[in-house]
Write a protein that holds these residues in place. Structure first.
Motif, PDB file in Angstrom:
ATOM      1  N   UNK A 146       0.702  -1.303   0.103  1.00 44.74           N
ATOM      2  CA  UNK A 146      -0.099   0.165   0.189  1.00 44.74           C
ATOM      3  C   UNK A 146       0.856   1.097  -0.142  1.00 44.74           C
ATOM      4  N   UNK A 147       2.204   1.213   0.521  1.00 46.15           N
ATOM      5  CA  UNK A 147       2.904   2.153   0.631  1.00 46.15           C
ATOM      6  C   UNK A 147       4.286   2.212  -0.278  1.00 46.15           C
ATOM      7  N   UNK A 148       4.814   3.117  -0.732  1.00 43.16           N
ATOM      8  CA  UNK A 148       5.976   3.241  -1.393  1.00 43.16           C
ATOM      9  C   UNK A 148       7.170   3.003  -0.743  1.00 43.16           C
ATOM     10  N   UNK A 149       8.414   2.989  -1.443  1.00 44.10           N
ATOM     11  CA  UNK A 149       9.671   3.180  -0.807  1.00 44.10           C
ATOM     12  C   UNK A 149       9.919   1.882   0.245  1.00 44.10           C
ATOM     13  N   UNK A 150      10.408   2.246   1.161  1.00 48.61           N
ATOM     14  CA  UNK A 150      10.770   1.223   2.440  1.00 48.61           C
ATOM     15  C   UNK A 150       9.798   0.965   3.389  1.00 48.61           C
ATOM     16  N   UNK A 151       9.324   0.061   3.809  1.00 38.75           N
ATOM     17  CA  UNK A 151       7.850  -0.096   4.616  1.00 38.75           C
ATOM     18  C   UNK A 151       8.201  -1.150   5.549  1.00 38.75           C
ATOM     19  N   UNK A 152       7.538  -0.875   6.883  1.00 38.79           N
ATOM     20  CA  UNK A 152       7.603  -1.885   7.881  1.00 38.79           C
ATOM     21  C   UNK A 152       6.091  -2.589   8.012  1.00 38.79           C
ATOM     22  N   UNK A 153       6.085  -3.790   8.623  1.00 41.62           N
ATOM     23  CA  UNK A 153       5.182  -4.102   9.031  1.00 41.62           C
ATOM     24  C   UNK A 153       5.112  -5.190  10.525  1.00 41.62           C
ATOM     25  N   UNK A 154       4.812  -4.444  11.382  1.00 43.07           N
ATOM     26  CA  UNK A 154       5.050  -4.981  12.797  1.00 43.07           C
ATOM     27  C   UNK A 154       4.360  -6.281  12.982  1.00 43.07           C
ATOM     28  N   UNK A 155       4.890  -7.162  13.969  1.00 49.65           N
ATOM     29  CA  UNK A 155       4.435  -8.470  14.377  1.00 49.65           C
ATOM     30  C   UNK A 155       2.960  -8.138  15.011  1.00 49.65           C
ATOM     31  N   UNK A 156       2.136  -8.964  14.987  1.00 49.69           N
ATOM     32  CA  UNK A 156       0.938  -9.009  15.832  1.00 49.69           C
ATOM     33  C   UNK A 156       1.083  -9.502  17.113  1.00 49.69           C
ATOM     34  N   UNK A 172      11.343   6.255  -1.521  1.00 46.65           N
ATOM     35  CA  UNK A 172      11.950   5.326  -2.533  1.00 46.65           C
ATOM     36  C   UNK A 172      13.322   5.784  -2.640  1.00 46.65           C
ATOM     37  N   UNK A 173      13.472   7.238  -2.573  1.00 46.75           N
ATOM     38  CA  UNK A 173      14.674   7.756  -2.937  1.00 46.75           C
ATOM     39  C   UNK A 173      15.819   7.693  -1.693  1.00 46.75           C
ATOM     40  N   UNK A 174      15.403   7.126  -0.824  1.00 45.36           N
ATOM     41  CA  UNK A 174      16.371   7.372   0.558  1.00 45.36           C
ATOM     42  C   UNK A 174      17.313   6.614   0.431  1.00 45.36           C
ATOM     43  N   UNK A 175      17.416   5.465  -0.355  1.00 52.18           N
ATOM     44  CA  UNK A 175      18.739   4.511  -0.364  1.00 52.18           C
ATOM     45  C   UNK A 175      18.688   4.198  -1.780  1.00 52.18           C
ATOM     46  N   UNK A 176      19.782   4.538  -2.619  1.00 50.99           N
ATOM     47  CA  UNK A 176      19.970   3.830  -4.120  1.00 50.99           C
ATOM     48  C   UNK A 176      20.189   2.595  -4.161  1.00 50.99           C
ATOM     49  N   UNK A 177      19.018   1.803  -4.839  1.00 51.91           N
ATOM     50  CA  UNK A 177      19.108   0.352  -4.745  1.00 51.91           C
ATOM     51  C   UNK A 177      18.663  -0.180  -6.257  1.00 51.91           C
ATOM     52  N   UNK A 178      19.216  -1.113  -6.548  1.00 43.24           N
ATOM     53  CA  UNK A 178      18.872  -1.829  -7.695  1.00 43.24           C
ATOM     54  C   UNK A 178      18.514  -3.399  -7.108  1.00 43.24           C
ATOM     55  N   UNK A 179      17.388  -3.851  -7.681  1.00 43.21           N
ATOM     56  CA  UNK A 179      16.791  -5.187  -7.498  1.00 43.21           C
ATOM     57  C   UNK A 179      16.874  -6.126  -8.685  1.00 43.21           C
ATOM     58  N   UNK A 180      17.799  -7.239  -8.631  1.00 44.93           N
ATOM     59  CA  UNK A 180      17.768  -7.861  -9.837  1.00 44.93           C
ATOM     60  C   UNK A 180      17.361  -9.086  -9.571  1.00 44.93           C
TER      61      UNK A 180
END
Ligand code: PMV
Length: 335
Positions: A146-156, A172-180
């Motif tokens: 639902x969110x862009x960039x880097x996202x956390x989901x806590x444990x229940x 998204x621009x926080x950390x220059x990153x490539x995912x291959x």
């Protein structure tokens, strides 16, 4: 009168893995997770609540779906109907612009797009945390898309079925990153993630160790991300994936998501690293290997992975946006 909305969402890749559900109802994770939402690849989903329909219907990539797929969509729609005081069925039409066998989970982008479209078609207004919670109840990783960039989901919390949305952590621009993504097989995976994690919990002697350890890995990954420290993030992300797979391998029977090509691609990542390239691997509940590196190393990593025996193709992705509405909605909802 019918009401409609269309939403688009993108897949995400967990850097700190979610594997295992908190005891009790509500599909809450047993461990916190942290992911990066990817640009480029997307699922677009339209929802139309229409009293003229006899029942809910689902069209996935142009094919009418039934069985478990339709039931999972209807469960989400039921929650929206209950919330909005609606009684009518819905037509859901969903399209991925990436192949289902691409190695990227379509359930994350699929349920994030469905949740957002259904929420708005029902006239429930702007409420991203509630949409994330709604998506999480169908597929926990979808809460993060639902969110862009880097996202956390806590444990229940065990036994507590309460709202648990994902939270945006860094843009998204926080950390220059490539995912291959090294795609190593065609076709759907043998064991879906829900049954895989349930089997791990039920039969693996390493499940409890994984749950205990996952929190520390998550904190390390979160800290490294916030500090913009890719080597530390990559090292801990690879450790999270391997620890998750170790817990699954120790199930009875052992859950082996890897093929020979998975191991070859993993070995290639390590060879590149030994040669001085900052690259780390992560693997989800399937045979594909996702390499993480700085954008400037992407070319070298992609050609290294493409040359690994059994790798069919390499897809490139980068951090991207969260889910959003597409075009205009249907008639304004009644108050
Ligand atoms: O959200 P689900 O039920 O598709 O489970 C996702 C599990 C992993 O992809 C293996 C890990 C993760 O955190 O995305």
């Amino acid at each position: 009168m019918s009401r409609a909305a269309t939403a688009r969402a993108h897949p995400n890749i967990a850097l700190a893995k979610y594997w295992g559900k908190a005891p009790g109802a509500g599909n809450a994770p047993a461990v916190p997770s942290l992911s990066v939402t990817l640009a480029g690849l997307s699922t677009t989903t339209s929802v139309r609540f229409d009293p003229a329909l006899g029942a809910d219907a689902l069209v996935l990539n142009g094919r009418e779906a039934g069985g478990r797929e339709l039931a999972r969509a209807s469960e989400l729609l039921d929650r929206v109907r209950a919330r909005a005081g609606l009684a009518c069925p819905a037509l859901v039409e969903s399209q991925n612009d990436f192949p289902t066998a691409s190695g990227l989970a379509s359930s994350a982008s699929g349920f994030a797009a469905l949740a957002l479209a259904a929420w708005h078609a029902a006239g429930l207004g702007e409420a991203p945390a509630e949409v994330s919670d709604l998506a999480r109840r169908s597929s926990a990783s979808a809460a993060r898309s639902v969110y862009g960039g880097f996202v956390e989901l806590p444990a229940g919390v065990a036994g507590r079925d309460e709202p648990l949305p994902a939270r945006p952590l860094a843009p998204a621009g926080h950390l220059p990153l490539a995912v291959l993504v090294a795609v190593t097989a065609e076709g759907p995976k043998a064991t879906g993630s829900t049954s895989g994690m349930n089997e791990t919990e039920r039969t693996s002697p390493y499940y409890e160790a994984w749950v205990r350890h996952a929190g520390a890995l998550f904190r390390e990954i979160r800290e490294a991300l916030l500090a913009g420290d890719l080597p530390r993030l990559g090292e801990a992300a690879e450790a999270s994936a391997l620890a998750m797979h170790a817990s699954a391998l120790a199930a009875r029977p052992g859950l082996l998501y890897w093929t020979g090509a998975t191991v070859e691609a993993l070995a290639r990542v390590r060879a590149l690293r030994a040669a001085g390239v900052g690259v780390w691997a992560t693997i989800d509940a399937g045979p594909h290997v996702k390499a993480l590196c700085a954008p400037g190393d992407a070319e070298r990593v992609a050609s290294g992975l493409a040359g690994a025996p059994g790798v069919l193709r390499v897809l490139r992705a980068s951090p991207g946006p969260g889910a959003g509405l597409v075009g205009a909605a249907g008639p304004a909802p009644a108050p």
